[in-house]
Design a protein around this motif. Structure first.
Motif, PDB file in Angstrom:
ATOM      1  N   ILE A  31       0.831  -1.207   0.000  1.00  0.00           N
ATOM      2  CA  ILE A  31       0.000   0.000   0.000  1.00  0.00           C
ATOM      3  C   ILE A  31       0.864   1.255   0.000  1.00  0.00           C
ATOM      4  N   LYS A  32       1.919   1.267   0.797  1.00  0.00           N
ATOM      5  CA  LYS A  32       2.810   2.429   0.885  1.00  0.00           C
ATOM      6  C   LYS A  32       3.601   2.627  -0.409  1.00  0.00           C
ATOM      7  N   HIS A  35       1.256   3.987  -3.172  1.00  0.00           N
ATOM      8  CA  HIS A  35       0.521   5.217  -2.866  1.00  0.00           C
ATOM      9  C   HIS A  35       0.958   6.353  -3.793  1.00  0.00           C
ATOM     10  N   LEU A 283       0.832   6.220   7.240  1.00  0.00           N
ATOM     11  CA  LEU A 283      -0.086   6.852   6.307  1.00  0.00           C
ATOM     12  C   LEU A 283      -1.254   7.491   7.039  1.00  0.00           C
TER      13      LEU A 283
END
Length: 285
Positions: A31-32, A35, A283
């Motif tokens: 996810i990071k 992003h 996040l």
């Protein structure tokens, strides 16, 4: 961590080689990395090439939400271009790639700028896709949504798709209905990719796409394959179909048994050395 970035009609992926990262990323790491504001930004990560007992190469495909995709047409074209750039395959020489959605044959052409992929055979059968509560081929069924009833068809080319034929399609309708249909787990236990299909003529269709695990997408190879197959199944198009998407065009060729050949472009973006700070940050909610 070193990544090579490519896009296929605006659908962009980061290629991560096991030689640079022996263990496939998972969860929040994915996810990071993907992003758009806090990471490198992409529609997913292509992890490979891994060793395969069944094919020349093996590919794992991660969505931006950290889920794993069975197959991706654009991802396969990008991965093929990466293999070509790394001098692991040759121009105009077919090779095989193992995915969770089956083995495909790929060919890099025009010095890497175009790639052809034999996507496999499409199935419309509810058990193959899968679609809960349905039997047989899921073609022209009725789906109540947002106070209206829509006709829909379902297909799999190794990953699930729900296609809604419409007179006119738009980004707005994809943004509105796409996430509702994707997550309608009472019908799609594995969630689903969603395509909104407009037939232009016998050889051209327009498609807007909501991609499972990624959201609104400018282009998709497997979605193009599914939408074109539905147009052919409904008798609205011939066997050679150009799919028009916001990011550009793909050629889909459909055999008598609904085996799919997809041909389209790939563009190299660059190579990135990602800082470990990306993985350490928190996040925002």
């Amino acid at each position: 961590m070193k990544f090579s970035k490519y896009h296929a009609l605006g659908n962009d992926y980061l290629v991560l080689s096991p030689k640079d990262c022996p263990k496939i990323p998972a969860g929040e790491k994915v996810i990071k990395i993907c992003h758009r504001n806090f990471g490198l930004g992409s529609d997913g990560i292509l992890f490979g090439p891994e060793k395969s007992k069944k094919a020349d190469f093996k590919l794992r495909i991660l969505n931006p939400d950290a889920s794993e995709a069975e197959k991706s047409g654009n991802g396969l074209r990008i991965f093929s271009r990466y293999l070509f750039d790394e001098k692991l395959v040759k121009e105009n020489v077919p090779f095989s790639v193992e995915t969770l959605g089956g083995i495909v044959e790929c060919t890099v052409m025009k010095k890497g700028s175009m790639v052809r992929v034999e996507m496999g055979k499409v199935s419309f059968d509810a058990a193959d896709i899968p679609v809960k509560g349905q039997k047989g081929e899921v073609v022209n069924r009725e789906l109540p949504l947002d106070g209206k009833k829509y006709k829909y068809c379902c297909a799999t080319v190794g990953n699930p798709h729900c296609v809604l034929p419409m007179k006119k399609v738009s980004r707005d309708i994809a943004l509105k209905l796409g996430p509702i249909i994707e997550n309608k787990t009472s019908l799609f236990p594995n969630r689903t990719n969603v395509q909104f299909l407009e037939v232009i003529d016998r050889n051209n269709i327009r498609v807007e796409i909501w991609e499972r695990g990624a959201g609104y997408t400018l282009a998709s190879g497997s979605s193009s394959s599914a939408a074109a197959s539905v147009a052919r199944k409904l008798g609205l198009c011939d066997s050679k179909i150009t799919v028009h998407m916001p990011g550009g065009k793909l050629l889909i060729e459909i055999a008598e048994d609904f085996s799919i050949t997809m041909t389209g472009p790939v563009t190299a973006v660059g190579t990135y050395e990602m800082s470990q700070e990306v993985l350490k940050q928190k996040l925002p909610e």
